[in-house]
Design a protein around this motif. Structure first.
Motif, short mmCIF file in Angstrom:
data_model
loop_
_atom_site.label_atom_id
_atom_site.label_comp_id
_atom_site.label_asym_id
_atom_site.label_seq_id
_atom_site.Cartn_x
_atom_site.Cartn_y
_atom_site.Cartn_z
N HIS A 111 66.56 -8.22 -7.87
CA HIS A 111 66.84 -7.95 -6.61
C HIS A 111 68.52 -7.46 -6.50
CE1 HIS A 111 68.03 -7.89 -2.39
NE2 HIS A 111 66.86 -8.00 -2.02
N LEU A 117 77.45 -3.86 1.00
CA LEU A 117 77.51 -3.50 2.21
C LEU A 117 77.65 -1.88 2.45
CD1 LEU A 117 80.04 -5.96 3.33
CD2 LEU A 117 77.83 -6.32 2.93
N ARG A 163 81.54 -6.69 9.33
CA ARG A 163 80.54 -6.99 8.48
C ARG A 163 81.14 -8.17 7.51
NH1 ARG A 163 76.21 -4.37 6.17
NH2 ARG A 163 75.57 -6.50 5.52
N VAL A 186 73.64 -11.06 2.20
CA VAL A 186 74.24 -10.37 1.00
C VAL A 186 75.82 -10.17 1.01
CG1 VAL A 186 74.38 -7.63 0.58
CG2 VAL A 186 72.27 -8.77 1.27
N LYS A 214 57.25 -7.90 2.58
CA LYS A 214 58.15 -8.51 3.73
C LYS A 214 59.29 -7.78 3.79
CE LYS A 214 55.98 -12.88 2.80
NZ LYS A 214 56.03 -14.19 2.22
N TYR A 215 59.88 -7.13 2.63
CA TYR A 215 60.89 -6.37 2.90
C TYR A 215 60.55 -4.98 4.04
CZ TYR A 215 62.98 -8.91 -0.98
OH TYR A 215 63.51 -10.02 -1.88
N LEU A 256 58.35 -4.64 5.89
CA LEU A 256 58.17 -5.10 7.22
C LEU A 256 59.22 -5.30 8.04
CD1 LEU A 256 55.83 -6.23 9.72
CD2 LEU A 256 56.53 -8.34 8.56
N LEU A 257 60.30 -5.90 7.44
CA LEU A 257 61.60 -6.00 8.34
C LEU A 257 62.24 -4.74 8.43
CD1 LEU A 257 63.26 -9.26 6.59
CD2 LEU A 257 62.54 -8.97 8.89
N ARG A 308 63.11 -3.08 12.10
CA ARG A 308 64.44 -2.45 12.41
C ARG A 308 64.50 -1.29 12.97
NH1 ARG A 308 68.55 -4.54 7.52
NH2 ARG A 308 68.11 -6.70 7.68
N GLU A 328 69.26 -0.59 1.19
CA GLU A 328 68.97 -0.89 -0.26
C GLU A 328 69.37 -2.19 -0.74
OE1 GLU A 328 70.81 1.72 0.60
OE2 GLU A 328 72.62 1.40 -0.60
N SER A 329 70.52 -2.77 0.04
CA SER A 329 71.04 -3.76 -0.67
C SER A 329 70.17 -5.02 -0.40
CB SER A 329 72.58 -4.16 -0.28
OG SER A 329 72.69 -4.01 1.10
N GLU A 330 69.83 -5.33 0.83
CA GLU A 330 69.06 -6.46 1.17
C GLU A 330 67.63 -6.28 1.22
OE1 GLU A 330 71.93 -5.85 3.86
OE2 GLU A 330 70.65 -6.17 5.72
N LEU A 331 67.14 -5.09 1.90
CA LEU A 331 65.63 -4.90 1.98
C LEU A 331 65.23 -4.17 0.75
CD1 LEU A 331 65.38 -4.49 5.76
CD2 LEU A 331 64.96 -6.46 4.43
N VAL A 332 65.85 -3.71 -0.30
CA VAL A 332 65.44 -3.20 -1.36
C VAL A 332 64.82 -1.77 -1.10
CG1 VAL A 332 64.75 -3.50 -3.75
CG2 VAL A 332 64.88 -5.46 -1.82
N ARG A 354 77.94 0.12 5.77
CA ARG A 354 76.95 0.08 6.59
C ARG A 354 77.22 -0.89 7.70
NH1 ARG A 354 73.28 -1.54 3.26
NH2 ARG A 354 72.86 0.49 2.64
N PHE A 355 76.68 -0.53 9.02
CA PHE A 355 76.58 -1.52 10.09
C PHE A 355 75.78 -2.66 9.82
CE2 PHE A 355 78.78 1.66 12.66
CZ PHE A 355 79.73 0.94 13.38
N ARG A 356 76.12 -3.79 10.57
CA ARG A 356 74.88 -4.83 10.49
C ARG A 356 73.82 -4.69 11.57
NH1 ARG A 356 77.61 -10.23 10.71
NH2 ARG A 356 77.42 -9.88 12.83
N TYR A 357 72.85 -4.99 11.30
CA TYR A 357 71.68 -4.86 12.45
C TYR A 357 72.13 -5.30 13.75
CZ TYR A 357 67.35 -5.37 14.60
OH TYR A 357 66.06 -5.27 15.43
#
Lengths: 409, 339
Positions: free
Chosen positions: A32, A138, A215, A394, B143-144, B146-147, B151, B229-233, B308-311
């Motif tokens: 990942h 980030l 963040r 993350v 699942k990635y 989907l999220l 969003r 790309e960092s958390e949801l690939v 990047r902002f957070r959601y």
């Protein structure tokens, strides 16, 4: 921007929602982009919230500690490079210090200075990765390239010195393999003359950036007590406000003679850990500059002890004298250390890197244990990220800064 | 007959122009990011790498077509089209320049369709683009993805509202929804004698809000949560490959181009050249391209400079900051106009 934007409450059970309270299993890793190596996280998510996190390690297990027992004392040096491969010299020195403690071997002054220089350069290289990679996690992709540019320059310098970019294995029992020449010193001096400005430049892109604040501030917060309870060391512990640095607390390799400060955070969140790392890079550069001056002054001095019990005889002598040849053979094949045990901890970029060695007096090590700070850092992930958003997970991973090569060994 | 021919010609030229501009934008993105990041960027295909988009296109065509197990097949195939087509449709009402020629007494305008509800058309059609992302995320059986899709849907709602309110103030000011007429008004007179009468000078707050909203509208960094790309690939396009992935890409770039064009039209006077109201149509077109290119550059510049902002921060920004500001903007505009 306020720190806590929303209050996340679990959904009421009586709501007209058949899926209320049900968690979704999500598997992050072992491949990942944000898990920094082959870490696998079993995450139970409730929408965007990470409710339960279960780190799974072992995907990079190579049996390093056991290898030491079969390879013998000398040959394990090569393997220490591959523990935390971002800072090979630090691992080398840690292991060498443990061996020297066990053998009661003294290290010449110049060798110690070279070691300090290499260790601090390693720390900078590792922190460059930590800062750059947590930025890329980030979304600040360019910072990653800026820090890598500098890391690349350091690699070039050390390539000129050792002939390798990574996994150099340049530290030996009783000193270092070869002397640092003036050309390498000159390029290091050149590097450090500009380095401070570069750090300022990155800081101008991140430290004052509102999005970066949003963040990192308040994310992955860990209190002083918890940080101690989780056995965190290094920047992660100092981020929580504990002023503990082995270079000050239990000086080795002559750190007590250098002039440097230990930065500490106040809150213990991801932002504090980031600030601590950035400041540590500056302090390391300070130490390096002092070390370079000392090396200039001690040109030509011994860089490897002449204690022939543990150090190979010069090649010329081996080629001309039978006794020396036999001696070299004995050291290479079956170097025995006195009976006993030794533990040495060094301040690595991730925390306290410790080597525990036990010898029964033969050439076969009884036990070699590595206290890997990265393992403790991975351990703290659930504590820091559970209940937060998936995006914060993350941030937490990036801010804890671990290397799986060291976690799994 | 010649009117019909002119219309067909306009459709072909503008559509081809849009798609090739999307290709050029991908190259520009890579070149500008390389420039920012101390790299060289693509420089192997053609002189200075200018043929790189072609090479990319050919590569996409020959990549393996992959549909994940358990994916809803027809939705999975439909999603990339839904992402790309609305973005390409929106361009129809953008007035790229003034009157090109007059045939049988009918002026031929610089847009494909000169309709009176241009502003509404743009919002209606560009809002459809998000369905591609939501469906793509949902149909992928990942699942990635989907999220990512979830969003995108939430983000779209929170930003389109502020965007429409900003357009509303422009419409109230201009008294028309026809984009050509909005442009013409900005070309006609000058502000205080030394500034061009562009809406950006009348609506500075609206301009800033609109530009930020276009970033969110096009799922662009720093609001690119749908892919992240960092958390949801990769988010909604994690499972997509070959031309289907390329369609998402083209859709994204087309949407960016259309939004740049729209910002130019609404705020920077479109094809208006400062202090040269009678400029010939091709000069106007050149002026339009330059202005739109600036916004494209802004898109790229911001992407490679900011984290990047957070959601949840994005949602808070949308609902708690932008919406009140946009409402206040509408209110003040109405107040000034009624005085």
């Amino acid at each position: 921007m306020p720190e806590q934007l929303f209050e996340y409450a679990p959904l009421p059970a009586d709501r007209d929602d058949p899926l209320a309270g049900e968690l979704m299993d999500m598997n992050m890793g072992p491949s990942h982009p944000a898990t920094h190596g082959v870490l696998r996280l079993k995450v139970k998510v409730d929408g965007e919230l990470a409710r339960e996190i279960d780190p799974v390690i072992g995907y990079l297990h190579r049996g390093k500690e056991k290898s030491c027992e079969s390879l013998g004392w000398r040959k394990f040096f090569v393997h220490t490079d591959r523990l935390d491969y971002l800072q090979p010299y630090l691992n080398n020195v840690g292991y060498a210090l443990a061996l020297e403690k066990l053998a009661g071997l003294a290290v010449p002054e110049r060798a110690q200075v070279i070691r300090v220089l290499l260790m601090e350069v390693s720390r900078i290289m590792s922190h460059l990765i930590a800062v750059g990679v947590s930025a890329i996690d980030l979304g600040a992709v360019s910072i990653f390239f800026f820090t890598f540019q500098e890391r690349e320059r350091l690699y070039d310098v050390l390539d000129a010195y050792t002939g390798h970019r990574m996994n150099n294995t340049y530290v030996r029992m009783g000193g270092v393999y070869a002397d640092l020449d003036d050309r390498v010193l000159a390029s290091l001096r050149e590097f450090f003359a500009e380095f401070g400005d570069k750090v300022d430049e990155w800081e101008s892109l991140l430290t004052g950036n509102a999005i970066w604040h949003g963040r990192n501030r308040g994310v992955g917060k860990i209190s002083r007590e918890d940080a101690l309870a989780f056995n965190l060391t290094g920047p992660n512990l100092r981020g929580s406000g504990v002023e503990f640095d082995l270079r000050k607390a239990e000086p080795y390799s002559g750190y007590e003679t250098y002039d440097f400060d230990v930065p500490v955070g106040t809150v213990g969140d991801a932002f504090d850990r980031y600030l601590v790392r950035v400041e540590e890079m500056r302090q390391s550069a300070r130490i390096c500059k002092q070390a370079i001056e000392r090396l200039d002054a001690s040109r030509g001095a011994e860089f490897l002890t002449r204690d022939r019990r543990y150090v190979l005889p010069p090649k010329e002598a081996v080629h001309t004298s039978m006794e020396e040849l036999i001696h070299q053979f004995k050291i290479v094949t079956d170097l025995a250390l006195p009976e006993g045990e030794a533990y040495v901890g060094v301040e690595s970029s991730k925390g306290e890197l410790g080597f525990y060695l036990a010898s029964d007096g033969t050439s076969e090590p009884l036990r070699c244990h590595v206290r890997a700070p990265s393992l403790m850092n991975v351990q703290a992930i659930p504590k820091l990220a559970e209940g937060g958003l998936l995006s914060d997970l993350v941030t937490v991973i990036g801010s804890l800064d671990f290397v799986m090569g060291e976690v799994d060994r | 007959m010649s009117l019909f021919l002119a219309q067909v010609l306009k459709v072909v030229v503008i559509f081809a122009g849009l798609v090739s501009a999307a290709g050029v934008s991908t190259l520009a993105e890579r070149k500008v990011s390389a420039w920012i990041q101390l790299r060289l960027g693509p420089n192997r295909v053609g002189p200075f790498g200018v043929l790189q988009p072609l090479a990319d296109g050919i590569k996409f065509f020959f990549k393996e077509e992959f549909i994940p197990q358990g994916a809803t097949r027809w939705l999975f195939l439909l999603a990339p089209m839904l992402a790309a087509i609305p973005a390409m449709m929106t361009v129809a009402v953008i007035p790229f320049t003034g009157v090109i020629a007059t045939v049988d007494g009918t002026p031929i305008y610089g847009s494909i369709a000169d309709i009176d509800i241009g502003a509404i058309y743009v919002m209606a059609i560009s809002g459809l683009g998000v369905y591609g992302i939501i469906l793509g995320g949902w149909a992928s059986n990942s699942k990635y993805s989907l999220l990512g899709g979830l969003r995108a849907s939430a983000q779209m709602i929170s930003y389109e509202l502020s965007m429409i309110l900003v357009i509303l103030s422009i419409v109230a000011m201009s008294g028309t929804m026809n984009l050509r007429e909005i442009t013409d008004q900005q070309n006609a007179n000058s502000l205080l004698g030394f500034l061009p009468a562009w809406n950006v000078f009348y609506q500075p707050l609206g301009f800033v809000l609109f530009v930020i909203c276009t970033f969110a509208e096009t799922n662009r960094h720093p609001f690119d949560f749908a892919e992240c790309e960092s958390e949801l690939v990769g988010g909604f396009h994690t499972e997509y490959s070959s031309m289907k992935f390329a369609l998402f890409f083209i859709g994204e770039y087309c949407a960016m181009i259309v939004m740049s064009c729209l910002t130019t039209t609404l705020f920077l006077g479109g094809a208006a050249v400062p202090f040269w109201a009678e400029a010939p149509w091709f000069v106007g077109l050149a002026a339009f391209v330059v202005k739109a290119a600036f916004f494209m550059f802004l898109f790229i510049w911001v992407r490679w400079s900011l984290p990047r902002f957070r959601y949840d921060q994005l949602m808070a920004l949308g609902w708690k900051v932008f919406l009140p500001l946009a409402l206040a903007n509408v209110f003040v505009t109405g107040l000034v106009l009624s005085l």
